[in-house]
Design an enzyme around this catalytic site. Structure first.
Site, short mmCIF file in Angstrom:
data_model
loop_
_atom_site.label_atom_id
_atom_site.label_comp_id
_atom_site.label_asym_id
_atom_site.label_seq_id
_atom_site.Cartn_x
_atom_site.Cartn_y
_atom_site.Cartn_z
N ASN A 1 0.75 -2.48 1.52
CA ASN A 1 1.83 -3.01 0.68
C ASN A 1 1.96 -4.51 0.93
O ASN A 1 1.79 -4.97 2.05
CB ASN A 1 3.15 -2.30 1.00
CG ASN A 1 3.10 -0.82 0.65
OD1 ASN A 1 2.53 -0.44 -0.37
ND2 ASN A 1 3.69 0.01 1.49
N ARG B 1 1.25 6.15 15.15
CA ARG B 1 1.78 7.02 14.10
C ARG B 1 3.06 6.45 13.52
O ARG B 1 3.91 5.92 14.25
CB ARG B 1 2.03 8.44 14.66
CG ARG B 1 0.74 9.12 15.03
CD ARG B 1 0.92 10.56 15.46
NE ARG B 1 -0.27 10.97 16.19
CZ ARG B 1 -1.43 11.34 15.64
NH1 ARG B 1 -1.52 11.41 14.32
NH2 ARG B 1 -2.47 11.65 16.38
N ASP B 2 3.17 6.55 12.18
CA ASP B 2 4.36 6.08 11.49
C ASP B 2 5.56 6.90 11.92
O ASP B 2 5.49 8.12 12.06
CB ASP B 2 4.16 6.18 9.97
CG ASP B 2 5.17 5.35 9.21
OD1 ASP B 2 4.76 4.35 8.59
OD2 ASP B 2 6.37 5.69 9.23
N ILE B 3 6.68 6.23 12.13
CA ILE B 3 7.88 6.91 12.62
C ILE B 3 8.48 7.83 11.54
O ILE B 3 9.19 8.78 11.87
CB ILE B 3 8.91 5.86 13.11
CG1 ILE B 3 9.88 6.47 14.09
CG2 ILE B 3 9.61 5.16 11.95
CD1 ILE B 3 10.68 5.44 14.88
N HIS C 1 -0.25 -4.49 7.62
CA HIS C 1 -0.70 -3.22 8.20
C HIS C 1 -1.33 -2.35 7.14
O HIS C 1 -1.00 -2.43 5.95
CB HIS C 1 0.46 -2.48 8.88
CG HIS C 1 1.68 -2.36 8.02
ND1 HIS C 1 2.58 -3.40 7.87
CD2 HIS C 1 2.14 -1.36 7.26
CE1 HIS C 1 3.54 -3.02 7.04
NE2 HIS C 1 3.30 -1.80 6.65
N HIS D 1 -1.82 1.51 5.99
CA HIS D 1 -1.37 2.90 6.14
C HIS D 1 -2.59 3.80 5.97
O HIS D 1 -3.29 3.70 4.96
CB HIS D 1 -0.36 3.27 5.05
CG HIS D 1 0.95 2.56 5.10
ND1 HIS D 1 2.10 3.15 5.56
CD2 HIS D 1 1.30 1.31 4.71
CE1 HIS D 1 3.11 2.29 5.46
NE2 HIS D 1 2.65 1.16 4.94
N GLU E 1 8.01 -3.36 3.86
CA GLU E 1 9.26 -3.43 4.64
C GLU E 1 9.09 -4.25 5.91
O GLU E 1 10.01 -4.96 6.31
CB GLU E 1 9.71 -2.01 5.03
CG GLU E 1 10.16 -1.17 3.85
CD GLU E 1 10.43 0.27 4.26
OE1 GLU E 1 10.40 0.58 5.46
OE2 GLU E 1 10.66 1.08 3.34
N VAL E 2 7.95 -4.10 6.56
CA VAL E 2 7.73 -4.80 7.83
C VAL E 2 6.76 -5.95 7.57
O VAL E 2 5.64 -5.74 7.09
CB VAL E 2 7.16 -3.83 8.90
CG1 VAL E 2 6.89 -4.60 10.19
CG2 VAL E 2 8.14 -2.68 9.15
#
Ligand code: 5GP
Length: 117
Positions: free
Chosen positions: A88, A30-32, A101, A103, A96-97
């Site tokens: 992204n 799960r996304d933080i 990945h 989402h 950002e990371v």
């Protein structure tokens, strides 16, 4: 080998996460900072930095991201109503990371795909 990010530490369980799935190829957690009731990141265990770095040898791993997304959507009870998958890439994509990945977002109507300008 690409430089590691915090996602590699999550995959190796060296730092905590709310992990919902893991196999030999991909990990999902799960996304933080969730942007929807369901917001899960599905990540190749191999640290591919961006879509630009995806190679032909990665095609099976990248395909697994989608079949795992569908499995998790069913588990989370959002498959029937629908959901959104986002990848992204780079600066304009808002990545950002630097560990590729997917989402998985759902649990409410998500509105327009992009903010109108
Ligand atoms: P990007 O903008 O790169 O597509 O998305 C990166 C996502 O990773 C963001 O939604 C952000 O909230 C999430 N994230 C960043 N660091 C962590 C972390 O340490 N743990 C978890 N679970 N999510 C993170």
């Amino acid at each position: 080998m690409a430089q590691e990010t915090i996602f590699s530490k999550i995959i190796r369980k060296e730092i905590p996460s709310d992990m919902v799935y893991q196999d030999d190829w991909v990990t999902a957690f799960r996304d933080i900072h969730p942007l929807a009731p369901v917001h899960i990141l599905i990540v190749p265990n191999k640290p591919i930095p961006t879509v630009n770095d995806a190679a032909a040898e990665d095609e099976q791993i990248l395909g697994r991201l989608f079949t795992v997304a569908a499995k998790i959507a069913r588990q989370e009870g959002i498959a029937k109503d629908g959901y959104r998958l986002i990848v992204n890439c780079g600066e304009h994509g808002g990545q950002e990371v630097q560990h590729l990945h997917l989402h998985l977002l759902g649990g409410r109507p998500l509105g327009a795909m992009l903010a109108q300008k």
